[in-house]
Every structure is written in C-alpha cells, then in structure tokens.
Scaffold this active site. Structure first.
Site, PDB file in Angstrom:
ATOM      1  N   ASP A  53      45.193   1.675-104.230  1.00 13.08           N
ATOM      2  CA  ASP A  53      43.506   1.962-104.607  1.00 13.08           C
ATOM      3  C   ASP A  53      43.043   0.382-104.002  1.00 13.08           C
ATOM      4  O   ASP A  53      43.772  -0.232-103.265  1.00 13.08           O
ATOM      5  CB  ASP A  53      43.796   1.522-106.304  1.00 13.08           C
ATOM      6  CG  ASP A  53      44.468   2.905-106.363  1.00 13.08           C
ATOM      7  OD1 ASP A  53      44.131   3.728-105.812  1.00 13.08           O
ATOM      8  OD2 ASP A  53      44.493   2.686-107.878  1.00 13.08           O
ATOM      9  N   TYR A 111      57.322  -1.570-104.666  1.00 13.67           N
ATOM     10  CA  TYR A 111      56.108  -2.366-105.390  1.00 13.67           C
ATOM     11  C   TYR A 111      56.388  -3.500-105.637  1.00 13.67           C
ATOM     12  O   TYR A 111      56.930  -3.644-106.669  1.00 13.67           O
ATOM     13  CB  TYR A 111      54.503  -1.729-106.297  1.00 13.67           C
ATOM     14  CG  TYR A 111      54.011  -0.072-105.110  1.00 13.67           C
ATOM     15  CD1 TYR A 111      52.931  -0.825-104.869  1.00 13.67           C
ATOM     16  CD2 TYR A 111      54.611   0.705-105.391  1.00 13.67           C
ATOM     17  CE1 TYR A 111      52.046   0.017-103.899  1.00 13.67           C
ATOM     18  CE2 TYR A 111      53.982   1.954-104.750  1.00 13.67           C
ATOM     19  CZ  TYR A 111      52.539   1.031-103.907  1.00 13.67           C
ATOM     20  OH  TYR A 111      51.787   2.438-103.631  1.00 13.67           O
TER      21      TYR A 111
END
Length: 243
Positions: A53, A111
């Site tokens: 994002d 992540y």
C-alpha cells in the site's frame, strides 16, 4: 523469451503504493516499468509477489518479467540502478524458469513492522508509534494466537481479488531491538492492509483500549470490513518472499 527475476528494495514514503495507477500517479511498479521499457525498448509488465500500500516499504519484494531483449540480466540490473530514483534499488537479478511467477509461485510472504514508543523526526520515516508504553507481554501473547488458519476479514480492507479471507500464519511474534518493538509475521498470503490491521489492534490492546479477548475473537471473521484502526504505513516492510 527469457524470464528474469528482480529482487527489489524501496522506500515507499513518496509512492502511492506498488501497483501501477493511471493519470500520472507515481507508484513503484510504474517507475520500474517505465525505466525497463526505456532500457529494453519494449513494453514491460511486471508480476510482483506483493502489492504494498501507499507508504509501505520493501526490503525483499520480488518481481519477474519476460523480454525479447538479448541483454544479460546483470546489465539490465545495472542500468536500472543507474536510472531509477534513489528510493528504489535492485540488489540482485537472475534468470528463472519460464513457469516462475513472482506472485503465484510464492509459498510464503514475510512482513516486519517497526514501532517506537514516542514520535521521532529522525526515525518516523521507517517506524510506527505506540504513543506511550504498552503491555509488551500481552502483545506477545496475542501474536501467538494468530498462528494457524483464520479469517482475517476484520483486520483488513475489502478484498480486491475475490479469493476469500482465510490466511494461514506460520509464525508471528514481537521482539525488541535497540529500543524498537519489532513485529514479524509469515503467512501463505495477506489481505489488503492486513498486517497494519493486526498491528494496530495489538497496539490498542497493549494500551488497554481494546479487550484482548475481543481481539482474538475477531479472528473468527464475520464480514463488515476492518474493525480496528490500522497502524500507520511507515513502519511496515515487505521483508522476504519464500519460494
């Protein structure tokens, strides 16, 4: 045609996310494709392991593309690093089999989220902020509940792919490193803004603003979209993709 894999690092601060967008909106994919097309003198479409994002960084993004060009992949990588903005770097490249696909061949994405207790002008570009002390042991406990297969729809924004909201988390946990709280998570797939939702909810629980049982109960899903305030994008890194 040769199938070339690129490993990509980027500082996502100034980009509107990974995915190419119309009307001149600056994205990481758009920048790399534009430079590749200039180098190779053909239109290039990248496949990527993850679509980060706006404002999210990457240490280990993986992409691939096919080309008619006879240029060696190492020369392509060198040219990219000369022409791309300093916020994007290609640390390695390699030829891969024709059936390799950066997204669909991936077995696991990893992540990491970095958070500090108070705002910082120097570290804020690459960290989130807990805005005060948190119950770190509680957050470690909550992270252990993420392991396994769960419905993460209440921790994510609307799914763009129509592939459902079940994800299988292999590992998740918190540790401290030089005053920074680090959350790491590895799963077969991630939904849109899912890691930020997970972290934002845990930070809320760590501050006493969200009941821990309510947090864990949200792993049952239920629809209706994200029920927690997501952590800011600046602390999140796509860390590694495993094949």
């Amino acid at each position: 045609m040769p199938n070339i894999r690129l490993d990509v690092e980027y500082d996502g601060t100034s980009f509107a996310g990974w995915q190419r967008q119309p009307n001149g909106i600056v994205t990481v994919q758009g920048e790399i494709e534009a430079v590749l097309s200039e180098i190779l003198q053909e239109k290039i479409n990248l496949a990527a392991a993850g679509r980060t994002d706006r404002g999210v960084h990457a240490r280990g993004q993986v992409v691939n593309f096919s080309t008619r060009s006879p240029l060696e992949h190492s020369r392509i990588r060198h040219s990219l690093n000369c022409l791309l903005p300093s916020s994007i770097c290609i640390p390695s490249s390699q030829l891969v089999p024709d059936d390799f696909h950066a997204r669909f061949s991936a077995l696991e994405r990893q992540y990491r989220y970095f958070a500090i207790p108070e705002p910082s002008a120097l570290m804020g570009r690459y960290t989130g902020c807990s805005h005060g002390d948190v119950d770190f042991a509680l957050m470690q406990h909550l992270s252990s509940g993420l392991r396994g297969t769960h419905d993460f729809s209440l921790f994510s924004r609307e799914d763009r792919d129509g592939n459902g909201s079940l994800c299988t988390v292999r590992e998740a946990g918190w540790y401290r490193h030089k005053g920074v709280m680090v959350f790491h998570i590895a799963a077969n797939r991630f939904l849109r803004s899912m890691v930020r939702g997970i972290v934002g909810g845990m930070l809320s629980a760590g501050r006493g603003e969200l009941d821990p049982e309510e947090y864990l109960g949200m792993l049952g899903g239920g629809g209706g979209g994200m029920r927690v305030k997501p952590a800011v994008a600046s602390g999140l890194f796509l860390w590694r993709v495993r094949y």
